[in-house]
Structures are given as structure tokens and as C-alpha cells.
Design a protein around this motif. Structure first.
Motif, PDB file in Angstrom:
ATOM      1  N   GLU A 157      65.606 -27.553  57.941  1.00 53.09           N
ATOM      2  CA  GLU A 157      66.542 -28.243  56.967  1.00 53.09           C
ATOM      3  C   GLU A 157      67.421 -29.127  57.784  1.00 53.09           C
ATOM      4  N   ALA A 158      68.133 -30.065  57.058  1.00 49.58           N
ATOM      5  CA  ALA A 158      69.203 -30.552  57.922  1.00 49.58           C
ATOM      6  C   ALA A 158      70.481 -30.072  57.442  1.00 49.58           C
ATOM      7  N   GLY A 159      70.518 -28.909  56.642  1.00 51.08           N
ATOM      8  CA  GLY A 159      71.801 -28.128  56.410  1.00 51.08           C
ATOM      9  C   GLY A 159      72.832 -28.653  55.444  1.00 51.08           C
ATOM     10  N   ASN A 160      73.840 -28.432  55.445  1.00 48.78           N
ATOM     11  CA  ASN A 160      74.767 -28.764  54.038  1.00 48.78           C
ATOM     12  C   ASN A 160      75.710 -29.655  54.918  1.00 48.78           C
ATOM     13  N   ALA A 161      76.172 -30.474  54.165  1.00 50.70           N
ATOM     14  CA  ALA A 161      77.227 -31.721  54.562  1.00 50.70           C
ATOM     15  C   ALA A 161      78.502 -30.567  54.552  1.00 50.70           C
ATOM     16  N   PRO A 162      79.551 -31.036  55.266  1.00 56.49           N
ATOM     17  CA  PRO A 162      80.873 -30.447  55.267  1.00 56.49           C
ATOM     18  C   PRO A 162      81.408 -30.736  54.140  1.00 56.49           C
ATOM     19  N   VAL A 163      82.395 -29.718  53.471  1.00 61.02           N
ATOM     20  CA  VAL A 163      83.254 -29.994  52.423  1.00 61.02           C
ATOM     21  C   VAL A 163      84.706 -30.554  52.967  1.00 61.02           C
ATOM     22  N   SER A 164      84.688 -31.870  52.006  1.00 58.42           N
ATOM     23  CA  SER A 164      85.963 -32.951  52.489  1.00 58.42           C
ATOM     24  C   SER A 164      86.737 -32.879  51.497  1.00 58.42           C
ATOM     25  N   THR A 165      88.077 -32.811  51.655  1.00 60.03           N
ATOM     26  CA  THR A 165      88.941 -32.343  50.705  1.00 60.03           C
ATOM     27  C   THR A 165      90.428 -33.154  50.841  1.00 60.03           C
ATOM     28  N   LEU A 166      90.668 -34.064  49.637  1.00 62.73           N
ATOM     29  CA  LEU A 166      91.930 -34.872  49.881  1.00 62.73           C
ATOM     30  C   LEU A 166      93.032 -34.347  49.180  1.00 62.73           C
ATOM     31  N   GLY A 167      94.167 -34.615  49.756  1.00 63.38           N
ATOM     32  CA  GLY A 167      95.492 -33.790  49.306  1.00 63.38           C
ATOM     33  C   GLY A 167      95.840 -34.452  48.074  1.00 63.38           C
ATOM     34  N   LYS A 184      86.075 -28.534  56.108  1.00 67.35           N
ATOM     35  CA  LYS A 184      85.217 -27.323  56.250  1.00 67.35           C
ATOM     36  C   LYS A 184      83.684 -27.476  56.641  1.00 67.35           C
ATOM     37  N   ASP A 185      83.329 -26.737  57.583  1.00 73.38           N
ATOM     38  CA  ASP A 185      81.772 -26.702  58.223  1.00 73.38           C
ATOM     39  C   ASP A 185      81.502 -28.019  58.775  1.00 73.38           C
ATOM     40  N   TYR A 186      82.625 -28.609  59.288  1.00 71.22           N
ATOM     41  CA  TYR A 186      82.430 -30.079  60.091  1.00 71.22           C
ATOM     42  C   TYR A 186      81.911 -29.528  61.269  1.00 71.22           C
ATOM     43  N   ASN A 187      80.690 -29.336  61.443  1.00 75.62           N
ATOM     44  CA  ASN A 187      79.974 -29.019  62.984  1.00 75.62           C
ATOM     45  C   ASN A 187      78.957 -30.023  63.130  1.00 75.62           C
ATOM     46  N   THR A 265      89.315 -40.952  45.146  1.00 79.79           N
ATOM     47  CA  THR A 265      87.904 -40.704  44.737  1.00 79.79           C
ATOM     48  C   THR A 265      87.034 -40.841  45.797  1.00 79.79           C
ATOM     49  N   PHE A 266      86.141 -39.786  46.283  1.00 82.28           N
ATOM     50  CA  PHE A 266      84.999 -39.880  47.389  1.00 82.28           C
ATOM     51  C   PHE A 266      84.013 -40.780  46.480  1.00 82.28           C
ATOM     52  N   ARG A 267      83.149 -41.595  47.200  1.00 83.13           N
ATOM     53  CA  ARG A 267      82.309 -42.520  46.498  1.00 83.13           C
ATOM     54  C   ARG A 267      81.257 -42.790  47.726  1.00 83.13           C
ATOM     55  N   ASP A 268      79.984 -42.186  47.369  1.00 90.54           N
ATOM     56  CA  ASP A 268      78.883 -42.669  48.193  1.00 90.54           C
ATOM     57  C   ASP A 268      79.123 -42.565  49.875  1.00 90.54           C
ATOM     58  N   CYS A 269      79.758 -41.128  50.015  1.00 89.78           N
ATOM     59  CA  CYS A 269      79.914 -40.790  51.465  1.00 89.78           C
ATOM     60  C   CYS A 269      78.562 -40.434  52.002  1.00 89.78           C
ATOM     61  N   PRO A 283      75.019 -30.713  44.592  1.00 88.49           N
ATOM     62  CA  PRO A 283      76.048 -31.743  43.816  1.00 88.49           C
ATOM     63  C   PRO A 283      77.213 -32.115  44.696  1.00 88.49           C
ATOM     64  N   ALA A 284      77.623 -33.351  44.366  1.00 90.05           N
ATOM     65  CA  ALA A 284      78.852 -33.868  45.219  1.00 90.05           C
ATOM     66  C   ALA A 284      80.040 -33.025  44.769  1.00 90.05           C
ATOM     67  N   SER A 285      80.111 -32.451  43.560  1.00 92.98           N
ATOM     68  CA  SER A 285      81.511 -31.850  43.398  1.00 92.98           C
ATOM     69  C   SER A 285      81.535 -30.569  44.261  1.00 92.98           C
ATOM     70  N   ASP A 286      80.610 -30.079  45.088  1.00 95.37           N
ATOM     71  CA  ASP A 286      80.441 -29.176  45.670  1.00 95.37           C
ATOM     72  C   ASP A 286      80.873 -29.474  46.981  1.00 95.37           C
ATOM     73  N   TYR A 287      80.945 -30.633  47.438  1.00 90.87           N
ATOM     74  CA  TYR A 287      81.304 -31.178  48.761  1.00 90.87           C
ATOM     75  C   TYR A 287      82.604 -31.914  48.761  1.00 90.87           C
ATOM     76  N   TYR A 288      82.965 -32.645  47.890  1.00 90.66           N
ATOM     77  CA  TYR A 288      83.835 -33.690  47.884  1.00 90.66           C
ATOM     78  C   TYR A 288      85.051 -33.480  46.932  1.00 90.66           C
ATOM     79  N   ILE A 289      86.074 -32.925  47.188  1.00 92.37           N
ATOM     80  CA  ILE A 289      87.066 -32.802  46.430  1.00 92.37           C
ATOM     81  C   ILE A 289      88.289 -33.709  46.367  1.00 92.37           C
ATOM     82  N   ASN A 290      88.438 -34.520  45.321  1.00 85.96           N
ATOM     83  CA  ASN A 290      89.215 -35.675  45.355  1.00 85.96           C
ATOM     84  C   ASN A 290      90.677 -35.222  45.356  1.00 85.96           C
ATOM     85  N   GLY A 291      91.325 -36.112  45.517  1.00 82.41           N
ATOM     86  CA  GLY A 291      92.896 -36.258  45.567  1.00 82.41           C
ATOM     87  C   GLY A 291      93.723 -37.041  44.655  1.00 82.41           C
TER      88      GLY A 291
END
Length: 788
Positions: A157-167, A184-187, A265-269, A283-291
């Protein structure tokens, strides 16, 4: 010779074993489809034939630039007239594929299988070692006769995307802001492509600050006056990848902040990893935390006209004069106090600003903390005028709040304003600020006027620098009408003031306050209330400090570590509860422990950090836990050559021990007689890891949080952990300068052994981090004990 080809695709996230192979099952593999050989249609007219099983194997895991676990498949062949040759090939030739029939030490990239009676039924072991480019391998089967073929597919599998968070940023309008993009998990990331939506009327993108990446670009596109998106592209060369430590900032997004609020707001990353695969981000909400970005303060602008200073002809305020002319700059008339009060219960002040400049038009402006977002009564109080309340609670939902007392008499609660020309003014004459114009105020003016008092005086109602009959006339008119403060309550609550809060530790604090006025009935209860949210109430978390007016204090307990609290005093009478001003404080990361005494009778302070209780001083015992003495070695040669427990004092001077404790070699730490008192032990790697990682940020600020606020030549800490580490230096293994780094470094032994005669230690120096390393057990380091 005709060629029988079996194509093997090895995915970049790991190989697999046969379905019944325990190693395969343990590694997380699964067979997507599986056909038994006898279930397959055979063309017996073809000679030879060959079948491989299973068909498709899927395995998770990450073995980049390493060898995957063995993949096994069954080879079933018949009608062979010669040996079957199996060869593994990597297309780009920077990877390798190895084959074996036994999974022992006989792997090679080619092997030859001898048929029995023209048949082969065996297990083939395959190990794939990918390179930068090779993420697949081909397995060739060669024999004479007509061709037959089968496919083996092993994929990952391709694995999971990093979790991205905006302040979430609070800032003052007109300022520049930096929004941190943390991951997080940016590898193993080859490319990261972000699209971030925002309101361009609130923010203007000015560029990237610090960022991690090889080739990085960012640009903003405005779609409409209230819609824009920021596009950020992180890339690296095809043969390398990007990594970022968990929760660290990947980039700083720089904006000019005009005011107002906007979501980020993260869009189509999207991401592409080094294997050219697209990780999962649903789901996008698990990987993109808006600021968001919003105001840190609300701008409050109030227009108020004190009666004595107002000139109806010019529709402006006269400047307040002192002995030498205007007291304030040319465009300023005087100072005023503005305050906010809660709606229920009434007469409860929640925020105030003193000494606010009021310009010649009567406008005074202040910043109100953004947390005050409800409806609040607004009051204006001049130094010698009646305190005046707004007619209704004013909404503080917007970033800009305006209120004009001068527009109409109905702008004040109880119509408590006086007409003057086309404006309405607040009544002057409350010199002693008791809420009413009366003979007490007249006495003060008369006394000042009788001695021809001049200057910037509270008795000077019209601000001309003299206390005279003009001022007496203003007060006389208002006192005759019994002009007084009118508030939204028919009865008066107590007046409570919160003086200060002293944080004791992570779970307690001491608060000080007073009740200055009882109101219209006696104070039946007074004390403090607190909460993690603003405006705590007396019916929530509170401390009862008795009754009556006067000063009081209270010990606030049961708090949580490292937590921001809001606290205020309160007083309760028959009319209800009144609250003092709100104070914000933050508890520490620790609390005081119960202390301990070692075998020699030395007492140590202790500190509780999370679930751990540590000594807050360095160990200085000269005896093991069983009472036997620890060898004291002063000779450098003996110290360097001993292989048993020993201690010394820095510079062989016991006076250092009173401050820094003793220095022990690692053999004393590892001795079965135990170095620490009963119920305590020298921390192992896990104990240090819990302290540094769970409670402190070890690779950034743990050292700063562990070090004392004093004693270090440079790099004093903040001791937020309560650990109170001092720079006690160390004893080295050099004969010339055995004692080193007093004042600039300290090291603490770990009980975990690295190699025979070598132990781990934690290092604190002039930097902010707290790394661990290993070294020879003959070094002399400090020891801290931790409770079992």
C-alpha cells in the motif's frame, strides 16, 4: 531453448510470504486471490507446463533501501525434459532480487531446479532489496518445450498521508502574522502540494518564512474579494526525499493582517512519496486540521462629553489645564476610565481601562481582550463626573465596537445625561467618586477655592486650572437635583476586587482579594471562583473565605498541571453575587513531593512531574542502601582504573557536594547494593524517556525546563519542570584535568547498560535540549533518584 516467463512485481512497501507461512502472516500480508493448482485449466498438449501459486500477495510495511522479508510461492511444473532455470532481474539494476529453495544461506539471483520424473513441486523463496529506482523485480523461468506462463504479483500500500495542521492566530489589526504549518508522519515525501483557502480582505500573503524542503514555491490567487487560495509546492530531486520531525513546523506562512477573521482551510492537497505513490488522505478531517486568524483584541471607541469640559459653541472639549497650561498633548482634553460590566448579575465589573486619553471631540479608544464577546454594559467615568452606564448591554461580537453617549439622553441608563447645545453630557461634580453629587463634594470644592487652589485638580470641574465659583456653580446645580449614578439594578451588590494570584506549583495557587463595599445587605459569603474558561462563577469551582467586608485570601487546590485558569474574587449578599476583576494564571508542570532521606541521613526535596516523583537535588550519599560504604577515590590513576563503585566530590572538595552532590562512577550505579534509598532507584532509559517525551519536549526545550533559573554561566533554564538541575560538572578520565565543566554542564547517570562497563547518561549543557548518550563507566556524573 524456449523461455517460460513468470513476472514478479514486488511493491515498494514490502514483500510477503506464502499464505500459510507464519513470517508472512506476522508481517501483515494477505492473499488477494488464490487458486489451487488442480483448479487451474491445464493445456496438456503444451509441453512443458508450469503453475505458480499464490497469484497476488499484498503486504504492508516500509523497507526502503533495505531487504523485504522473504516472499514464498509454490512452483508446480510438469512434462519437463531438462532443468528449470529461475533468474531474478531488476530493471534499473540498482536493486537486487535473491532466490532460494530453503530460505537459509543459499540465496542467489539465479538457481537451477532439477525435475523428478519430469515434474517439479516446490516452494520458491524470494527476497527483494529495492534501490532508489527499482521498486519491482522480474523472475524468469527457462525450459525447453512450448511456452507457458503465470503471474506472481506482490504489492504494497502507499501508506497514510502526513497529518497537516495550521495554527490558530490572534493578532492586532494592521500587524504581520506568521501561521505555522506543522506536520506529523511526514516521512519519505518526494512532493507535497498544498492548497489553503482564506479571505483576502483579512489577510494578504507576503511569502514563506522558514521552511523544510529542497525546492519550495508559494503563490496566492485571489478569486473574489472574499475568497483566495494559497498554493504551496514542496519538491525534492527524484533520488531523495523530505522528512520533518513530528509536530515540527514544515513552513511559516507570512501574512499582513488587516483585521476581521478568516478560516485557513485545506483544499485538494496531495502528496507523492519517494516511491512515486500517492498516500491515503481520506477522510480529510483525519489528515488536515484547519486553522484561523482573528483579532486578539476588539477596538472599543466611545464618545463621552464631561459637562465641565464641554463647550457647546465649538462642539468640543476644552483641554484640562494645570499650573503651566494644558496637561496633555494638544489634541487630548483629559483622561477617562472605561469599563465593561456583566449583564447578570448587574454591577459586576469584568474589564476596565484607566487613564484613557479622551480627545477634543470626546472620543476615547481602547483595546478589549477578544474573550469578551458577549453583550456587556459599558460605563464611562471621568475623574470628577458621575459614572454613567450605557442604556442597554452593548454587543461585543464585532471587531470594532462604537458607542456614543452624546447622541441622545436615552443613550444612558435611566436617561442619566444632561442636554448641552445639540449634545448630551455626563454630570460633573462627583469629586469624591461616591456616585452622587452632594454637600460632601461641595465641601471639597469650597475648601480648595478658599485657598485659591490651582493646577490639575479634581476639584477643578471646568478644567481651567483654577478651583473657583465657576466650578461651584456647576456642582450646585447638579447637587440640587440629587444627580447620582444610576445602574441597571435597583439594589446594590457587594464590590469585590481580585488583588493577585501566586502560583505555588502544578496543582495549587494562593489568591488574594477584598470586598470594599457590602452593598445594600451584609456579605454572607466571599471567596474566589476559577475555571479554565473565562468569567468563572461562584456556583462552580470556588473557595469560601468567610463573610463580611475586608481583605481575604485562599489556597486554591486540585488544579491541573500546566493549565491556564481564570480566577476572580466574589462577594454574595441578599441581592446576589458580585465579582471582582478577572486574573489569568497558569500552573506549573510539577508539584512538591514528600521528600526522602538517604542511608546517611541526608534529606532531599522531591518534585512530582506527571506520574513520576524525582529528587529535586543531586544524590550525595557516601553509603549504599544496605549501609556499606562507597569507596571515595581522589587519585586520578585509581579512579581511571577501578572497576567497582566509587564516588568523589568535584575538585575533591566536599564543599562542592553541598551544592552539586557527589559524582559517582557507573559501577556504583550498577552495584547490587543499590545507590538510592529503599523505594527509589536510579532512572533507566524508560524513566528518562517518560520525563523528556511525555512531560517535556526533550529535543527542543526539555533541558531549559529542567535547568535551574540560576547558577549557569550562560544558558540558565526556566525550571518549569521543577527538576532544578545545577551545573555540577563531571569527573573525566584525563589525568591532567579530571574535573571539568562546573558552571556550564551536568550529566546524570542512567542505570541502563550500553556495553559492559559503559552506561547511558543524560546531558544538560548551555543549550535548551536534553539528549542522551553513552560512555565509559569510569566517568564521574551526578545521580538523581526516582521513586519506584
Amino acid at each position: 531453448m524456449k523461455k517460460l516467463i513468470i513476472f514478479l512485481l514486488l511493491g515498494c512497501f514490502g514483500a510477503a510470504a506464502a499464505i500459510n507461512d507464519p513470517a508472512f502472516q506476522q508481517a501483515g500480508g494477505k492473499v488477494i486471490s488464490h487458486l489451487q493448482p488442480k483448479e487451474r485449466p491445464l493445456d496438456l498438449s503444451c509441453d512443458p507446463f508450469i503453475i505458480v501459486d499464490p497469484d497476488f500477495i499484498f503486504q504492508t510495511g516500509n523497507y526502503f533501501l533495505n531487504c523485504y522479508p522473504a516472499v514464498t510461492t509454490r512452483i508446480y511444473a510438469g512434462n519437463l525434459t531438462e532443468n528449470l532455470i529461475v533468474t531474478g532481474v531488476c530493471p534499473y539494476e540498482d536493486g537486487m532480487v535473491y532466490l532460494s529453495l530453503s530460505n537459509k544461506f543459499d540465496y542467489s539471483n539465479s538457481l537451477e531446479i532439477t525435475p523428478h520424473n519430469g515434474q517439479i513441486d516446490t516452494i520458491l523463496y524470494i527476497r527483494f532489496c529495492p534501490g532508489w529506482f527499482d521498486r519491482h523485480a522480474l523472475i524468469y523461468f527457462n525450459s525447453s518445450g512450448c511456452s507457458a506462463s503465470a503471474d506472481i504479483i506482490v504489492d504494497g500500500e502507499a501508506g497514510n498521508a502526513p497529518v497537516s495542521t495550521l495554527g490558530n492566530i490572534l493578532a492586532e489589526p494592521g500587524s504581520s502574522v506568521i501561521v505555522q504549518l506543522r506536520v506529523k508522519d511526514y516521512n519519505y515525501i518526494y512532493q507535497a502540494h498544498y492548497f489553503i483557502g482564506y479571505n483576502p480582505s483579512v489577510l494578504t500573503f507576503t511569502g514563506l518564512g522558514a521552511y523544510i524542503g529542497w525546492f519550495t514555491s508559494a503563490w496566492a490567487t485571489v478569486i473574489s474579494p472574499d475568497s483566495a487560495f494559497l498554493e504551496i509546492l514542496f519538491e525534492c530531486p527524484i533520488d531523495v526525499y523530505m522528512e520533518c520531525p513530528d509536530y515540527e513546523k514544515l513552513a511559516e506562512l507570512c501574512f499582513d493582517y488587516a483585521g476581521g477573521a478568516t478560516a485557513l482551510t485545506f483544499r485538494d492537497c496531495s502528496f507523492i512519496n519517494v516511491y512515486q505513490l500517492v498516500p491515503i488522505d481520506e477522510p480529510a478531517s483525519d489528515y488536515y486540521i484547519n486553522g484561523s486568524v482573528g483579532p486578539s483584541v476588539r477596538k472599543l471607541q466611545v464618545k463621552v462629553l464631561p459637562e465641565g469640559l464641554y463647550d457647546p459653541v465649538s462642539d468640543s472639549l476644552n483641554p484640562a489645564l494645570g499650573s503651566n497650561g494644558p496637561v496633555y498633548p494638544e489634541d487630548v482634553s483629559d483622561q477617562i476610565t472605561l469599563a465593561l460590566h456583566s449583564v447578570m448579575p448587574c454591577h459586576t465589573g469584568i474589564f476596565s481601562a484607566d487613564s484613557v486619553f479622551m480627545d477634543r471631540t470626546g472620543i476615547a479608544s481602547i483595546n478589549v481582550p477578544v474573550e469578551f464577546s458577549n453583550n456587556h454594559y459599558l460605563t464611562a467615568r471621568h475623574r470628577n463626573s458621575i459614572e454613567t452606564w450605557s442604556a442597554q448591554p452593548v454587543s461585543f461580537a464585532d471587531c470594532m465596537v462604537n458607542y456614543d453617549f452624546s447622541l441622545a439622553q436615552s443613550q444612558a441608563y435611566g436617561n442619566n445625561l444632561k442636554a448641552a447645545g445639540n449634545r448630551f453630557v455626563i454630570f460633573s461634580g462627583d469629586i469624591n467618586q461616591d456616585g452622587i453629587t452632594d454637600p460632601d463634594d461641595m465641601t471639597l470644592i469650597y475648601n480648595a477655592a478658599s485657598v485659591f487652589a490651582s493646577g490639575y485638580l479634581v476639584s477643578d470641574l471646568n478644567g481651567d486650572g483654577q478651583t473657583d465659583t465657576w466650578d461651584m456653580n456647576i456642582l450646585d446645580n447638579n447637587a440640587a437635583g440629587f444627580r447620582q449614578k444610576v445602574i441597571p439594578c435597583s439594589t446594590q451588590l457587594p464590590v469585590s476586587i481580585t488583588d493577585s494570584v501566586l502560583v505555588v506549583d502544578g496543582i495549587s495557587a494562593v489568591a488574594y482579594g477584598k470586598v470594599t463595599k457590602a452593598g445594600t445587605s451584609p456579605v454572607t459569603e466571599r471567596g474566589f471562583c476559577w475555571h479554565t474558561g473565562s468569567e468563572p462563577k461562584a456556583n462552580g469551582l470556588h473557595y469560601n473565605s468567610g463573610n463580611g467586608s475586608g481583605t481575604f485570601s485562599g489556597m486554591i487546590t486540585g488544579l491541573n498541571y500546566n493549565t491556564k485558569y481564570f480566577i476572580r474574587s466574589y462577594g454574595i449578599n441578599n441581592e446576589g453575587a458580585a465579582y471582582g476583576n478577572q486574573i489569568i494564571f497558569t500552573t506549573t508542570l510539577y508539584s512538591q513531593g514528600n521528600g526522602l532521606t538517604d542511608t546517611d541521613g541526608n534529606y532531599y526535596n522531591t518534585v512530582i512531574i506527571g506520574t513520576q516523583e524525582w529528587m529535586a537535588e543531586n544524590l550525595r550519599t557516601m553509603s549504599y542502601c544496605n549501609g556499606e560504604s562507597i569507596t571515595n577515590i581522589t587519585s586520578n590513576d585509581l579512579w581511571n582504573n577501578t572497576r567497582s563503585g566509587a564516588y568523589c566530590w568535584y575538585n575533591n572538595e566536599i564543599s562542592y557536594g553541598e551544592i552539586y552532590g557527589a559524582l559517582y562512577n557507573w559501577y556504583a550505579v550498577a552495584d547490587d547494593r543499590k545507590l538510592c534509598p529503599a523505594g527509589w532507584h536510579v532512572p533507566d532509559q524508560n524513566d528518562w524517556a517518560v520525563l523528556r517525551s511525555l512531560y517535556l519536549d526533550w529535543h527542543i526545550t526539555a533541558g531549559e525546563m529542567m535547568k535551574a533559573e540560576y547558577g549557569w554561566v550562560t544558558g540558565n533554564g526556566n525550571n518549569l519542570s521543577g527538576f532544578l538541575a545545577l551545573p555540577g560538572g563531571e569527573r573525566g578520565i584525563s589525568g591532567n584535568t579530571p574535573f571539568l565543566h562546573e558552571g556550564s554542564m551536568t550529566k546524570f547517570w542512567c542505570s541502563s547498560e550500553y556495553l559492559i562497563g559503559h552506561g547511558f547518561y543524560l546531558n544538560l549543557d548551555q543549550g535548551p535540549a536534553a539528549p542522551m548518550a553513552e560512555r565509559s563507566g569510569n566517568f564521574g556524573h551526578s545521580v538523581r533518584c526516582i521513586k519506584d
